[in-house]
Design a protein around this motif. Structure first.
Motif, PDB file in Angstrom:
ATOM      1  N   GLN A  30       3.753   6.265  10.326  1.00 51.31           N
ATOM      2  CA  GLN A  30       3.037   5.024  10.583  1.00 51.31           C
ATOM      3  C   GLN A  30       1.567   5.308  10.861  1.00 51.31           C
ATOM      4  O   GLN A  30       1.211   6.357  11.400  1.00 51.31           O
ATOM      5  CB  GLN A  30       3.621   4.271  11.784  1.00 51.31           C
ATOM      6  N   TYR A  31       0.736   4.321  10.476  1.00 51.71           N
ATOM      7  CA  TYR A  31      -0.695   4.409  10.768  1.00 51.71           C
ATOM      8  C   TYR A  31      -1.221   3.001  11.033  1.00 51.71           C
ATOM      9  O   TYR A  31      -1.057   2.110  10.190  1.00 51.71           O
ATOM     10  CB  TYR A  31      -1.458   5.046   9.607  1.00 51.71           C
ATOM     11  N   ARG A  32      -1.757   2.776  12.197  1.00 49.08           N
ATOM     12  CA  ARG A  32      -2.309   1.496  12.622  1.00 49.08           C
ATOM     13  C   ARG A  32      -1.294   0.368  12.428  1.00 49.08           C
ATOM     14  O   ARG A  32      -1.589  -0.692  11.888  1.00 49.08           O
ATOM     15  CB  ARG A  32      -3.613   1.205  11.879  1.00 49.08           C
ATOM     16  N   ASP A  33      -0.063   0.637  12.827  1.00 46.23           N
ATOM     17  CA  ASP A  33       1.059  -0.313  12.778  1.00 46.23           C
ATOM     18  C   ASP A  33       1.533  -0.610  11.350  1.00 46.23           C
ATOM     19  O   ASP A  33       2.321  -1.540  11.135  1.00 46.23           O
ATOM     20  CB  ASP A  33       0.690  -1.631  13.474  1.00 46.23           C
ATOM     21  N   PHE A  34       1.080   0.159  10.388  1.00 48.57           N
ATOM     22  CA  PHE A  34       1.567   0.027   9.020  1.00 48.57           C
ATOM     23  C   PHE A  34       2.506   1.193   8.709  1.00 48.57           C
ATOM     24  O   PHE A  34       2.213   2.345   9.053  1.00 48.57           O
ATOM     25  CB  PHE A  34       0.407   0.054   8.009  1.00 48.57           C
ATOM     26  N   GLU A  35       3.620   0.896   8.051  1.00 46.04           N
ATOM     27  CA  GLU A  35       4.510   1.954   7.592  1.00 46.04           C
ATOM     28  C   GLU A  35       3.878   2.630   6.379  1.00 46.04           C
ATOM     29  O   GLU A  35       3.330   1.959   5.495  1.00 46.04           O
ATOM     30  CB  GLU A  35       5.882   1.387   7.223  1.00 46.04           C
ATOM     31  N   MET A  36       3.972   3.954   6.327  1.00 48.84           N
ATOM     32  CA  MET A  36       3.406   4.696   5.199  1.00 48.84           C
ATOM     33  C   MET A  36       4.525   5.179   4.281  1.00 48.84           C
ATOM     34  O   MET A  36       5.407   5.922   4.705  1.00 48.84           O
ATOM     35  CB  MET A  36       2.590   5.895   5.698  1.00 48.84           C
ATOM     36  N   LEU A  37       4.460   4.729   3.012  1.00 45.68           N
ATOM     37  CA  LEU A  37       5.433   5.132   2.006  1.00 45.68           C
ATOM     38  C   LEU A  37       4.734   6.040   1.000  1.00 45.68           C
ATOM     39  O   LEU A  37       3.776   5.633   0.345  1.00 45.68           O
ATOM     40  CB  LEU A  37       6.014   3.906   1.295  1.00 45.68           C
ATOM     41  N   LEU A  38       5.212   7.264   0.888  1.00 43.67           N
ATOM     42  CA  LEU A  38       4.586   8.260   0.020  1.00 43.67           C
ATOM     43  C   LEU A  38       5.327   8.343  -1.311  1.00 43.67           C
ATOM     44  O   LEU A  38       6.561   8.366  -1.354  1.00 43.67           O
ATOM     45  CB  LEU A  38       4.587   9.633   0.698  1.00 43.67           C
ATOM     46  N   SER A  39       4.570   8.381  -2.409  1.00 47.43           N
ATOM     47  CA  SER A  39       5.161   8.535  -3.739  1.00 47.43           C
ATOM     48  C   SER A  39       4.241   9.406  -4.594  1.00 47.43           C
ATOM     49  O   SER A  39       3.065   9.596  -4.271  1.00 47.43           O
ATOM     50  CB  SER A  39       5.390   7.179  -4.409  1.00 47.43           C
ATOM     51  N   TYR A  40       4.801   9.915  -5.698  1.00 48.36           N
ATOM     52  CA  TYR A  40       4.051  10.843  -6.565  1.00 48.36           C
ATOM     53  C   TYR A  40       4.053  10.330  -7.996  1.00 48.36           C
ATOM     54  O   TYR A  40       5.090   9.943  -8.541  1.00 48.36           O
ATOM     55  CB  TYR A  40       4.700  12.225  -6.501  1.00 48.36           C
ATOM     56  N   ASP A  41       2.890  10.301  -8.595  1.00 47.02           N
ATOM     57  CA  ASP A  41       2.749   9.904  -9.999  1.00 47.02           C
ATOM     58  C   ASP A  41       2.739  11.175 -10.846  1.00 47.02           C
ATOM     59  O   ASP A  41       1.722  11.887 -10.898  1.00 47.02           O
ATOM     60  CB  ASP A  41       1.461   9.110 -10.193  1.00 47.02           C
ATOM     61  N   SER A  42       3.859  11.456 -11.480  1.00 46.10           N
ATOM     62  CA  SER A  42       3.980  12.695 -12.256  1.00 46.10           C
ATOM     63  C   SER A  42       3.142  12.674 -13.525  1.00 46.10           C
ATOM     64  O   SER A  42       2.754  13.729 -14.039  1.00 46.10           O
ATOM     65  CB  SER A  42       5.451  12.937 -12.609  1.00 46.10           C
ATOM     66  N   PHE A  43       2.853  11.503 -14.049  1.00 45.00           N
ATOM     67  CA  PHE A  43       2.082  11.415 -15.292  1.00 45.00           C
ATOM     68  C   PHE A  43       0.614  11.762 -15.036  1.00 45.00           C
ATOM     69  O   PHE A  43       0.014  12.546 -15.773  1.00 45.00           O
ATOM     70  CB  PHE A  43       2.201  10.010 -15.885  1.00 45.00           C
ATOM     71  N   TYR A  44       0.026  11.162 -14.000  1.00 41.69           N
ATOM     72  CA  TYR A  44      -1.383  11.414 -13.680  1.00 41.69           C
ATOM     73  C   TYR A  44      -1.561  12.502 -12.622  1.00 41.69           C
ATOM     74  O   TYR A  44      -2.685  12.861 -12.287  1.00 41.69           O
ATOM     75  CB  TYR A  44      -2.050  10.122 -13.203  1.00 41.69           C
ATOM     76  N   ASN A  45      -0.441  12.994 -12.078  1.00 34.92           N
ATOM     77  CA  ASN A  45      -0.454  14.116 -11.137  1.00 34.92           C
ATOM     78  C   ASN A  45      -1.282  13.804  -9.874  1.00 34.92           C
ATOM     79  O   ASN A  45      -2.251  14.501  -9.550  1.00 34.92           O
ATOM     80  CB  ASN A  45      -0.976  15.385 -11.814  1.00 34.92           C
TER      81      ASN A  45
END
Length: 274
Positions: free
Chosen positions: A147-162
């Protein structure tokens, strides 16, 4: 003779201009019109010239009406589906942005970040933790990392653009592209959060514009075809001329079909061979 030349010219013109054999636009082009004029003058009957002109005018009017009806059907579809759905979607975004804006505090200094269950109160440590999370995450699946500043952080990866991206989620979602800079990524997150008020105003402006378009569409769909009376009058006159000239079907009388022309040519060949 001119009738045969006119008929040939129509077939040739369509091939040369890539027009479909099944004509949905104008049936007589500029080249074939010249032959039709000669034919009319040769016949000595002014009603043939009048009929020829009416054929072209009625054809153009029918095409204009077809375009009018196509646009009207498109507007009806938008009135029933597109605009209500678009307006509802914008209103939902406005509501979510408004809630996020009201519940998010402005900050001048770094207030801490939680990554993988551990809280970091120093900006450098938080930035390194974020980079480490990116290094260990190489799938396109979105994963909650903190979390950051009361926002949930969702991490993802773009394999095409790396590259990696963080989706900040509360009532609405805000996507942030990440880089390799320890401090730069946190600055990008702050900029996205601080821009919520601008996003809110943009959506409000868009809502006003879409609602205006919606009202215009409802007025436009009731607008009648402007040249309907002209079309009826000229179609009626053309029908009268066809009866006077004994022209029930232009393919059978006013024009010589391709099959008839072919049969005539074959008949002449047989006579010559005899």
């Amino acid at each position: 003779m001119y009738q045969l030349v006119e008929n040939k010219q129509k077939f040739i013109s369509q091939i040369m201009t890539s027009k479909s054999p099944v004509r949905s636009a104008e049936d007589i082009d500029e080249a074939s019109l010249n032959y039709a004029e000669i034919k009319a003058l040769a016949s000595g009957n002014p009603k043939i010239k009048e009929k020829m002109d009416l054929d072209i005018q009625v054809s153009k009017l029918k095409l204009a009406k077809a375009n009018y009806l196509s646009e009207r059907y498109d507007l009806e579809d938008k009135i029933i589906k597109y605009y209500p759905m678009k307006i509802a979607s914008i209103k939902e975004r406005i509501s979510n942005y408004q809630k996020d804006f009201e519940t998010t505090k402005d900050v001048e200094q770094f207030t801490g970040m939680k990554v993988h269950g551990k809280f970091y109160d120093e900006k450098e440590l938080a930035g390194n933790a974020l980079l480490l999370a990116c290094k260990n995450h190489k799938t396109t699946d979105s994963k909650s990392i903190g979390q950051y500043r009361d926002f949930e952080m969702l991490l993802s990866y773009d394999s095409f653009y790396n590259y990696h991206k963080i989706t900040l989620k509360k009532n609405a979602q805000y996507v942030v592209d990440l880089g390799d800079d320890v401090y730069g990524n946190i600055t990008r997150l702050d900029n996205q959060i601080n821009s919520i008020s601008k996003k809110l105003e943009t959506e409000k402006t868009l809502l006003v514009d879409i609602e205006h378009q919606f009202e215009n569409a409802k007025e436009e769909v009731n607008r009648p075809f402007e040249k309907e009376q002209e079309l009826q009058e000229k179609s009626s006159r053309l029908s009268e001329l066809n009866k006077e000239l004994d022209i029930g079907n232009k393919d059978n009388h006013a024009e010589v079909s391709l099959d008839d022309e072919t049969e005539e040519i074959e008949s002449r060949k047989n006579e010559i061979s005899r």
